[in-house]
Design a protein around this motif. Sequence first.
Motif, mmCIF file in Angstrom:
data_model
loop_
_atom_site.group_PDB
_atom_site.id
_atom_site.type_symbol
_atom_site.label_atom_id
_atom_site.label_comp_id
_atom_site.label_asym_id
_atom_site.label_seq_id
_atom_site.Cartn_x
_atom_site.Cartn_y
_atom_site.Cartn_z
ATOM 1 N N PRO A 42 -83.920 48.785 100.236
ATOM 2 C CA PRO A 42 -83.222 49.141 101.479
ATOM 3 C C PRO A 42 -84.132 49.822 102.500
ATOM 4 C CG PRO A 42 -82.168 50.171 99.547
ATOM 5 C CD PRO A 42 -83.313 49.386 99.035
ATOM 6 N N GLN A 43 -85.137 50.606 102.006
ATOM 7 C CA GLN A 43 -86.073 51.260 102.937
ATOM 8 C C GLN A 43 -87.397 50.503 103.063
ATOM 9 O OE1 GLN A 43 -84.170 53.743 100.950
ATOM 10 N NE2 GLN A 43 -83.015 53.732 102.856
ATOM 11 N N GLY A 44 -87.453 49.314 102.489
ATOM 12 C CA GLY A 44 -88.734 48.592 102.412
ATOM 13 C C GLY A 44 -89.124 47.929 103.721
ATOM 14 N N THR A 45 -90.312 47.324 103.714
ATOM 15 C CA THR A 45 -90.826 46.677 104.924
ATOM 16 C C THR A 45 -90.100 45.370 105.211
ATOM 17 O OG1 THR A 45 -92.518 45.773 103.458
ATOM 18 C CG2 THR A 45 -93.165 47.621 104.850
ATOM 19 N N SER A 46 -89.616 44.691 104.163
ATOM 20 C CA SER A 46 -88.845 43.467 104.405
ATOM 21 C C SER A 46 -87.664 43.416 103.441
ATOM 22 C CB SER A 46 -89.734 42.235 104.224
ATOM 23 O OG SER A 46 -90.447 42.330 102.995
ATOM 24 N N PRO A 47 -86.619 44.229 103.733
ATOM 25 C CA PRO A 47 -85.469 44.301 102.831
ATOM 26 C C PRO A 47 -84.852 42.913 102.634
ATOM 27 C CG PRO A 47 -85.161 45.718 104.776
ATOM 28 C CD PRO A 47 -86.442 45.000 104.960
ATOM 29 N N ILE A 48 -84.453 42.639 101.397
ATOM 30 C CA ILE A 48 -83.812 41.352 101.105
ATOM 31 C C ILE A 48 -82.367 41.450 101.601
ATOM 32 C CG2 ILE A 48 -82.970 39.843 99.245
ATOM 33 C CD1 ILE A 48 -85.958 39.688 99.435
ATOM 34 N N PHE A 67 -85.520 41.064 91.440
ATOM 35 C CA PHE A 67 -86.675 41.543 92.202
ATOM 36 C C PHE A 67 -87.142 42.845 91.558
ATOM 37 C CE2 PHE A 67 -84.034 39.203 95.147
ATOM 38 C CZ PHE A 67 -84.939 38.472 95.920
ATOM 39 N N GLU A 68 -88.455 42.976 91.407
ATOM 40 C CA GLU A 68 -88.953 44.198 90.769
ATOM 41 C C GLU A 68 -90.252 44.642 91.424
ATOM 42 O OE1 GLU A 68 -89.637 45.645 86.204
ATOM 43 O OE2 GLU A 68 -90.614 43.783 86.790
ATOM 44 N N TYR A 69 -90.377 45.945 91.570
ATOM 45 C CA TYR A 69 -91.612 46.548 92.083
ATOM 46 C C TYR A 69 -91.843 47.777 91.223
ATOM 47 C CZ TYR A 69 -94.711 48.919 95.454
ATOM 48 O OH TYR A 69 -95.761 49.553 96.074
ATOM 49 N N ARG A 90 -89.774 52.297 88.788
ATOM 50 C CA ARG A 90 -89.445 50.875 88.752
ATOM 51 C C ARG A 90 -88.260 50.647 89.678
ATOM 52 N NH1 ARG A 90 -85.878 47.773 84.478
ATOM 53 N NH2 ARG A 90 -86.965 45.797 84.196
ATOM 54 N N GLU A 91 -88.504 49.899 90.733
ATOM 55 C CA GLU A 91 -87.425 49.615 91.681
ATOM 56 C C GLU A 91 -86.960 48.186 91.443
ATOM 57 O OE1 GLU A 91 -86.744 50.381 96.418
ATOM 58 O OE2 GLU A 91 -88.584 51.140 95.530
ATOM 59 N N ILE A 92 -85.656 48.010 91.247
ATOM 60 C CA ILE A 92 -85.154 46.662 90.982
ATOM 61 C C ILE A 92 -84.003 46.310 91.928
ATOM 62 C CG2 ILE A 92 -85.775 46.728 88.525
ATOM 63 C CD1 ILE A 92 -82.759 47.094 87.906
ATOM 64 N N LEU A 93 -83.844 45.019 92.154
ATOM 65 C CA LEU A 93 -82.699 44.513 92.911
ATOM 66 C C LEU A 93 -82.233 43.265 92.172
ATOM 67 C CD1 LEU A 93 -81.136 44.678 95.746
ATOM 68 C CD2 LEU A 93 -82.652 42.827 96.395
ATOM 69 N N VAL A 94 -80.968 43.277 91.773
ATOM 70 C CA VAL A 94 -80.415 42.135 91.050
ATOM 71 C C VAL A 94 -79.374 41.465 91.939
ATOM 72 C CG1 VAL A 94 -79.273 41.369 88.915
ATOM 73 C CG2 VAL A 94 -80.669 43.447 88.890
ATOM 74 N N ALA A 95 -79.472 40.140 92.073
ATOM 75 C CA ALA A 95 -78.448 39.401 92.819
ATOM 76 C C ALA A 95 -77.997 38.240 91.945
ATOM 77 C CB ALA A 95 -79.020 38.881 94.133
ATOM 78 N N THR A 96 -76.684 38.112 91.764
ATOM 79 C CA THR A 96 -76.175 37.091 90.840
ATOM 80 C C THR A 96 -75.300 36.080 91.571
ATOM 81 O OG1 THR A 96 -74.113 38.249 90.328
ATOM 82 C CG2 THR A 96 -76.052 38.875 89.038
ATOM 83 N N SER A 97 -75.235 34.870 91.041
ATOM 84 C CA SER A 97 -74.459 33.819 91.706
ATOM 85 C C SER A 97 -72.960 34.069 91.598
ATOM 86 C CB SER A 97 -74.816 32.439 91.123
ATOM 87 O OG SER A 97 -74.480 32.397 89.753
#
Lengths: 464, 478
Positions: B11-17, B41-43, B164-171
């Motif tokens: 959410p605070q990143g340079t190119s938020p998904i 997504f993982e960083y 570990r920053e993660i973002l999960v998006a599910t169908s």
Amino acid sequence: MTRESWDATQSRLIALGERIVDMAKKSGADVAEAVIGEGSHLSAKVRMREPELVEEAGSRSVGLRVMIGQQVAVSTTSDLSERGIRRFVEDAIELARLSQPDPSAGPPDSSLLSRREQHVELDLHDDRVDSIDGASAIGHAKRAESAALEYDARITNSEGASFSRASGARALVTSGGFRGVSRGTYASLSVHPVADDTTEGQGGKKRSGYYWTAKRHYAGLLPDDVVGREAARRTLAKLGARKVETQECAVVFDPDVARSILGLIAGCIGGGAIWRKSSYLVDRVGTKVASDLVSIVDDPLIAQAPGSRAYDGEGLLSRRNVVIEKGELKTYLLDTYSARKLGLESTASAARGGSGGVSPTTTNFVLQPGTTSPEDIVRSTKKGLYVTEMMGFGFNAVTGDFSRGAAGFWIENGEKTFPVSEVTISLNLDQMLQRIDMVGTDLDLRTSIASPTFRISAMTLAGK
Amino acid sequence: MSQRYQAPFGPQGTSPIDPRLAEKLLGVALSKGGDYADLFFEYEVSGSYGYEEGILKSAGRGVSMGLGVRVRKGDATGYAYCEDFEVDAMERAARTAAQIADAGGKEPVGLAPLDTPKRYHVELYSLDVAGELKRDLLRRADEAARAADPRVSRVEASISESLREILVATSDGTMVHDIQPLIRFGIRVIAEQNGKRQAGSSGGGGRMGLEYFDQRSPEWHAKEAVRQALTMLDAREAPAGEMEVVLAPGDSGILLHEAVGHGLEADFNRKKTSNYTDQIGQRVASDLCTVVDDATLASSRGSVNVDDEGNVPQSTMLIEKGILRGYMQDRQSTEFFGGRPTGNGRRESFKSHPMPRMTNTMLLAGQDDPEEIVKSVKKGVFARKFGGGQVDISNGDFVFSLTEGYLIEDGKITAPLKGVNLIGNGPDVMRKVVMLGSDMELSDGIWTCGKEGQSVPVGVACPTVKISGMTVGGTQVG
């Protein structure tokens, strides 16, 4: 996509390494060493004849070790954007300023570095491995698993069969003037059948076994159906496994577990463990550490072998090191740093991890085959345990104390009889090696640490 | 909280998904006819500091980032990943994973952001704290260990930290973001006396910052490591064979983790390869035993706000008074068994597909006085510290190795024993739990669990436990 030529890949990796080394030098590093790795892999798993998983990806990462004076730091990233690389170099410099001067730190003397034209071609890469696609990998796994399922009606289930291929390239560029690139492939197939154990008193236990084949070259793999049938045979052999009485007895190690004993030795002859006084083999060079039948060689120059390499992680030319000769410990395996700590010379045994750190390692670490066939080793054993599997981490490198879970077969009057499980075998590793009284002829270089069958005359078996 | 390292996609990143892009990628993933897809997504940024020979000898940092795309069609999974967040690369990964299916096509559901609980109590992320502070903590540990006893010859102390920053998006419409901190401290010493050498170690940590050291100081760990090394200098050969075993509270939970934990991961039971297959509702342990997997414990190493498939885990009842009640589930096993997801779908990184994994596995306290438990043993082994364990889930055989254990003779803890392996069979040993202390403890965050090549941080907990018979792998027969 057309595939880049190997020459073009080498130039690209070296160029990236040089750019990172230059950036680090400009930011204040006296010494900078960059390692660039890239690879691709595919693995396919089949279970009960149906595809379960197909995984495919490529990956890249860079690692960097810097020194400012004798202050050392490492950094790694998979973010290869301009911003990512810049930050990764800055991180290394910042951390080097934080760490404290280490009198033994420093790169190897530049005169010791190998040149690219000296690097032997070890035939570690096979284009055919690279070209295996998902459908073909699934095909291998399916055929192998089917062979296991069809082998015997008692094979009722399976944890699956997997076929994997991996291919990678690595470059090392150092401010001392070393440039090197290497590449390799590896393919493997494994099968894990499961049988229900309906033997009296087994209370619903299942027995799982496995078998596998692995090589750097596609043509060297065992046929799919051979792997499947052998996995099934090994699984069925475990039906009805039971504990035996607590006692002293001979123990015969199948090559697959003999290897892990070699792995323990490998951990105890690395220079890092020695200068840290964390090995029972401290101060033992020139003394007897095993029986006369034991000769162990670390050889990085075997063509097509899994642990081979033309140069070490610091750029020194690879060489064959005889570690134990007829029971006598001849040398430790050393990188530049541990050699300095011990007042010795590097044995060209440095490994450089993807994250840029350096430590001593083994390459192809092999117990030299003996003169007795594995069948004769069993035949000449009056009573003992033939071990096919070990479990757990019961080893104290500082003292050599060894104690692990084991499973295999009971030997009575030279014959393998019933299967055994849920027992432990224990003894100090120092005594174990001194008591090796037979070494087999059956060496297979599937893995970088390899051993033929061998027998230890007596260990403590704990069971009932 | 200010963050020096931030995921570009966060959410605070340079190119938020944004949800629209995630939906588009999920659409590509399902374009060949998959039933379900998710994006992970993982960083992850990690730091390490190693203190040896009285100096901070090594320091390191690493950044690993990428997107893993998973597509499922029936029981088959396609998986691919990429290591940069350019749209082209992400679409390529989605297309590769999509290949597992070969007919039709499905539309993903519109994404709705999900809020997570807050289970990590962090004042300041360790990675945002000046390195000098960590160097100082290590120096304190080093000095305390050297000062503790003249027989201490070597000291190594280390801190590792990660974010570990993660973002999960599910169908099926979930989109969830989490930032998972982790810190781990360790110290190892070697003591020498009369030509004998022994090592001792201590460590801990959790999902928190440097405030960890307010609860357990570097000096405390240093003294504990020295105590262990000095004790072990006098260790004698351990007995071999079957005998009574008493487990100290805390890290002994390793036994549970191996004896029942892995066997109750739902994938093995779905495939019927676990020896606990089809035993729900049946007795699998003595009635003293209640076992849960609890991901909610504040700041524990094994806790998570959300699993790596976008489900929020709670406390899952596995065994209630000896009766098997449930498994640890991931999405795939939940579809198979029905019921609610337990949130145990975890993965090592974006390079790996999720599987049912443990979080904090706990054997709940009983009624017995720990001292009485020891007093009740005529001849046996008291297990205090452990090196790790392993299990064969098909037949239930498991081992764990002791790094500090003692003989129990006539109800008293006596001589220290050399390291040994203990081996048992899960269902058999769990039925032999005959006494259970009132003193449950959670392990101080040091454990990592490995399964099929993937490592994840976990916790274990248990009280003092008496097992009426287990095979002790010593060298002394009779």
